[in-house]
Design an enzyme around this catalytic site. Structure first.
Site, PDB file in Angstrom:
ATOM      1  N   GLY A  10       0.848  -1.195   0.000  1.00 46.41           N
ATOM      2  CA  GLY A  10       0.000   0.000   0.000  1.00 46.41           C
ATOM      3  C   GLY A  10       0.878   1.236   0.000  1.00 46.41           C
ATOM      4  N   THR A  93      -9.068   0.697   3.950  1.00 45.36           N
ATOM      5  CA  THR A  93     -10.109  -0.074   4.650  1.00 45.36           C
ATOM      6  C   THR A  93     -11.395   0.769   4.665  1.00 45.36           C
ATOM      7  OG1 THR A  93      -9.201   0.851   6.709  1.00 45.36           O
ATOM      8  CG2 THR A  93      -8.565  -1.388   6.163  1.00 45.36           C
ATOM      9  N   PRO A  94     -11.965   1.008   3.482  1.00 47.76           N
ATOM     10  CA  PRO A  94     -13.115   1.918   3.416  1.00 47.76           C
ATOM     11  C   PRO A  94     -14.373   1.319   4.046  1.00 47.76           C
ATOM     12  CG  PRO A  94     -12.776   0.858   1.290  1.00 47.76           C
ATOM     13  CD  PRO A  94     -11.655   0.408   2.171  1.00 47.76           C
ATOM     14  N   GLU A 163      -1.423   3.713  12.768  1.00 44.27           N
ATOM     15  CA  GLU A 163      -0.765   4.970  12.438  1.00 44.27           C
ATOM     16  C   GLU A 163      -1.619   6.134  12.936  1.00 44.27           C
ATOM     17  OE1 GLU A 163       2.331   5.561  11.288  1.00 44.27           O
ATOM     18  OE2 GLU A 163       1.573   7.473  12.004  1.00 44.27           O
ATOM     19  N   LEU A 165      -0.657   9.511  12.271  1.00 47.75           N
ATOM     20  CA  LEU A 165      -0.328  10.765  11.575  1.00 47.75           C
ATOM     21  C   LEU A 165      -1.593  11.431  11.065  1.00 47.75           C
ATOM     22  CD1 LEU A 165      -0.641  10.595   8.203  1.00 47.75           C
ATOM     23  CD2 LEU A 165       1.359   9.173   8.444  1.00 47.75           C
ATOM     24  N   LYS A 222      -6.827   2.656  18.265  1.00 44.91           N
ATOM     25  CA  LYS A 222      -6.831   3.471  17.037  1.00 44.91           C
ATOM     26  C   LYS A 222      -8.246   3.985  16.736  1.00 44.91           C
ATOM     27  CE  LYS A 222      -6.002   5.470  13.316  1.00 44.91           C
ATOM     28  NZ  LYS A 222      -5.301   6.732  13.219  1.00 44.91           N
ATOM     29  N   GLY A 273     -17.570  21.240   9.222  1.00 43.48           N
ATOM     30  CA  GLY A 273     -17.714  19.790   9.439  1.00 43.48           C
ATOM     31  C   GLY A 273     -16.415  19.087   9.101  1.00 43.48           C
ATOM     32  N   GLY A 275     -13.852  16.348   7.603  1.00 43.19           N
ATOM     33  CA  GLY A 275     -13.796  15.445   6.455  1.00 43.19           C
ATOM     34  C   GLY A 275     -12.609  14.522   6.639  1.00 43.19           C
ATOM     35  N   CYS A 278     -10.869   9.100   7.206  1.00 40.32           N
ATOM     36  CA  CYS A 278     -10.899   8.187   8.362  1.00 40.32           C
ATOM     37  C   CYS A 278     -11.941   8.451   9.439  1.00 40.32           C
ATOM     38  CB  CYS A 278      -9.516   8.135   8.977  1.00 40.32           C
ATOM     39  SG  CYS A 278      -8.342   7.400   7.824  1.00 40.32           S
ATOM     40  N   PHE A 279     -12.127   9.697   9.841  1.00 38.82           N
ATOM     41  CA  PHE A 279     -12.999   9.931  11.002  1.00 38.82           C
ATOM     42  C   PHE A 279     -14.364   9.253  10.826  1.00 38.82           C
ATOM     43  CE2 PHE A 279     -11.001  14.042  12.911  1.00 38.82           C
ATOM     44  CZ  PHE A 279      -9.997  13.271  13.450  1.00 38.82           C
ATOM     45  N   LYS A 281     -15.409   6.958   8.636  1.00 36.75           N
ATOM     46  CA  LYS A 281     -15.396   5.489   8.467  1.00 36.75           C
ATOM     47  C   LYS A 281     -15.048   4.783   9.781  1.00 36.75           C
ATOM     48  CE  LYS A 281     -10.781   4.219   6.823  1.00 36.75           C
ATOM     49  NZ  LYS A 281     -10.245   3.587   8.032  1.00 36.75           N
TER      50      LYS A 281
END
Ligand code: NAD
Ligand code: UGA
Length: 470
Positions: A10, A93-94, A163, A165, A222, A273, A275, A278-279, A281
């Site tokens: 990846g 990992t959507p 991770e 970051l 995580k 808002g 975006g 990650c947040f 999902k």
């Protein structure tokens, strides 16, 4: 075990920057970054470093120092797996878009494919590291997949090393991580594998910041960290709505709240808002997991974070329409900023996409400017959203005709009825707002969805400046 060669499956926003930093800080380790996407790998190998596929301040300088010395980008996954003692999995990992858990659970297809490939190809023992964000107890599934696909005499240890970051500050975050988290089985071999990874990070991270835990704690930490961060944004955004009704100023409120050491100042910036890929999902995943374990109250609590975020985006587009006399049909609206935050070319789940869709549905003419996001990416984002909302191809093409992505921000202002700031790019602060406003329609509004501009200065040049919660 002293590790000499590692690889990362990846080459995205996590794989690229994290491996570049490991290569820089560990010149004694060869680092292979592999991906199935040939175009992406070609860009990582592009001689012109401005073309590498991830824009992050400081990244291209690191790639220029390490690439083809001890950092290699390739599509040869087989070779990388065989050479490496340690394999990081940093694939996407959507949220699932089909079947059981659709719209909530994480889609683990890409991770499972990696585990299968590693199992099939490995001819010697490997440490497999979950770098992707995964539901708690995924390591169990990975172990099972590795086992059923592998040769009998090959052993695997699975570690969780999430991770933390943030995009836009990835290099800074990787250089000076608040903490590095490593979860392992509490067995002799598990702890030894964990120690090998600790030794890599010790090349630049102070010992006391490297935390070791069991695998499940690491995986859950995580998801929990992202949920807690996003929760703060929804908390402050919910209060911004109350500020607008009462005359309180959200910037003053959040500043004063943040002075309390127990609360702290970070992540209290009211916005249009949150975006990012990650947040949303990760919280949906947490909600799904909680329901799976029958914890409905827990699920409802976290789900509210997403609901407030959606409310904040809708509130903003509704305000534009209301301030423009209830209709924006054929009116020109300039959008400043497409990225989900400044200093990144990433626009995944950006509030801009959702707000723009609402405005297109109201038949406005949209002009979009972003300093880093490509025109193709902007149009793809809009089309994908229409598609996922079941618009036909013809309908989508018709709607997209009213969208223009421009290289010159002045074109957004020219005869516009509204300018919306949706990303907090620093350069927008430097615009000559007084001059630009003069090029707009007589009846105009400036909608600052990031509270980026100084309210007092703006109020001196216009009485049509609106921001969030103040
Ligand atoms: P990304 O989409 O940028 O990159 C993922 C890459 O994996 C893609 O290039 C894709 O082609 C590749 N890939 C998918 N399946 C593959 C396979 N079988 N073999 C080889 N390559 C494959 O995703 P990202 O933003 O880097 O995120 C990766 C993971 O890290 C996610 O789980 C995410 O939640 C997590 N994460 C992301 C961030 C962030 O800031 N983006 C931060 C922390 C954690
Ligand atoms: C976030 C976390 O901050 C990282 O720790 C985590 O590793 C990462 O998610 C992940 O797992 O992918 P990221 O999404 O890259 O990082 O960026 P953030 O700085 O967290 O911003 C997320 C969104 O929240 C942006 O749209 C940003 O503008 C918004 N935001 C952030 C606010 O609206 N207010 C704030 O106070 C902070």
């Amino acid at each position: 075990m002293k590790v000499k060669t590692i690889c990362c499956i990846g080459a995205g926003y996590v794989g690229g920057p994290t491996m570049a930093v490991i290569a820089l800080k560990c010149p004694h380790i060869n680092v292979y970054v592999v991906d199935i996407n040939q175009t992406k790998i070609d860009l990582w190998n592009d001689e012109n470093l401005d073309n590498i596929p991830v824009y992050e301040p400081g990244l291209k300088e690191i790639v220029s120092k390490t690439r083809n010395k001890n950092l290699f980008f390739s599509t040869d996954i087989n070779l990388a797996i065989n050479k490496s003692e340690m394999i990081f999995v940093a694939v996407n990992t959507p949220t699932k878009t089909y079947g059981e858990g659709k719209g909530m659970a994480a889609d683990l297809t890409y991770v499972e494919n990696c585990a299968k490939t590693i199992g099939q190809l490995a001819t010697s023992d490997k440490i497999v590291i979950e770098k992707s964000t995964l539901p708690v107890r995924t390591a169990e599934k990975i172990k099972e997949i590795l086992k059923v696909n592998s040769k009998e005499d090959v052993n695997f240890e699975v570690l969780s090393n999430p991770e933390f970051l943030a995009e836009g500050t990835a290099i800074k975050d990787l250089f000076k991580s608040d903490r590095v988290l490593i979860g392992s089985d509490q067995t002799k071999s598990g702890l030894l594998a964990s120690q090998s990874l600790v030794e890599i990070y010790e090349n630049w991270i102070p010992k006391e910041k490297i935390l070791t835990t069991n695998v499940w704690s690491s995986e859950l930490t995580k998801l929990a960290s992202n949920a807690m961060l996003a929760q703060r944004i929804s908390s402050i955004n919910s209060l911004s709505a109350l500020c607008e009704k009462t005359g309180a100023d959200i910037e003053e409120v959040s500043n004063a709240i943040g002075f309390d050491k127990r609360i702290g100042k970070e992540f209290l910036k009211s916005s249009v808002g949150f975006g990012g890929s990650c947040f949303q999902k990760d919280i949906l995943n947490l909600v799904y997991l909680s329901r799976h374990y029958g914890l409905n109250e827990v699920a409802d609590f976290w789900h509210q974070v997403i609901k407030i975020n959606n409310y904040q985006k809708t509130r903003f587009s509704k305000k534009i329409i209301n301030e423009l006399n209830g209709t924006i049909k054929s009116k020109k609206i300039g959008i400043l900023g497409w990225a989900f935050k400044k200093d990144t070319n990433d626009s995944r789940e950006s509030a801009s996409i959702y707000i723009t869709k609402e405005l297109i549905d109201e038949e406005a003419h949209i002009y979009i400017y972003d300093p880093k996001v490509s025109k193709k990416r902007v149009l793809d984002d809009i089309q994908m959203l229409f598609k996922s909302n079941n618009y036909s191809q013809t309908e989508t093409e018709l709607k997209i005709k009213n969208v223009h992505v421009v290289d010159d921000y002045e074109l957004c202002f020219d005869h516009a009825s509204c300018i919306s700031i949706l990303t907090e790019w620093d350069e927008f602060k430097e615009f000559n707002w007084e001059r630009l406003i003069k090029t707009m329609e007589k009846q105009y509004i400036i909608m600052d969805g990031r509270n980026l501009l100084d309210k007092n200065s703006m109020n001196k040049i216009t009485n049509k400046y609106f921001s969030i919660g103040r």
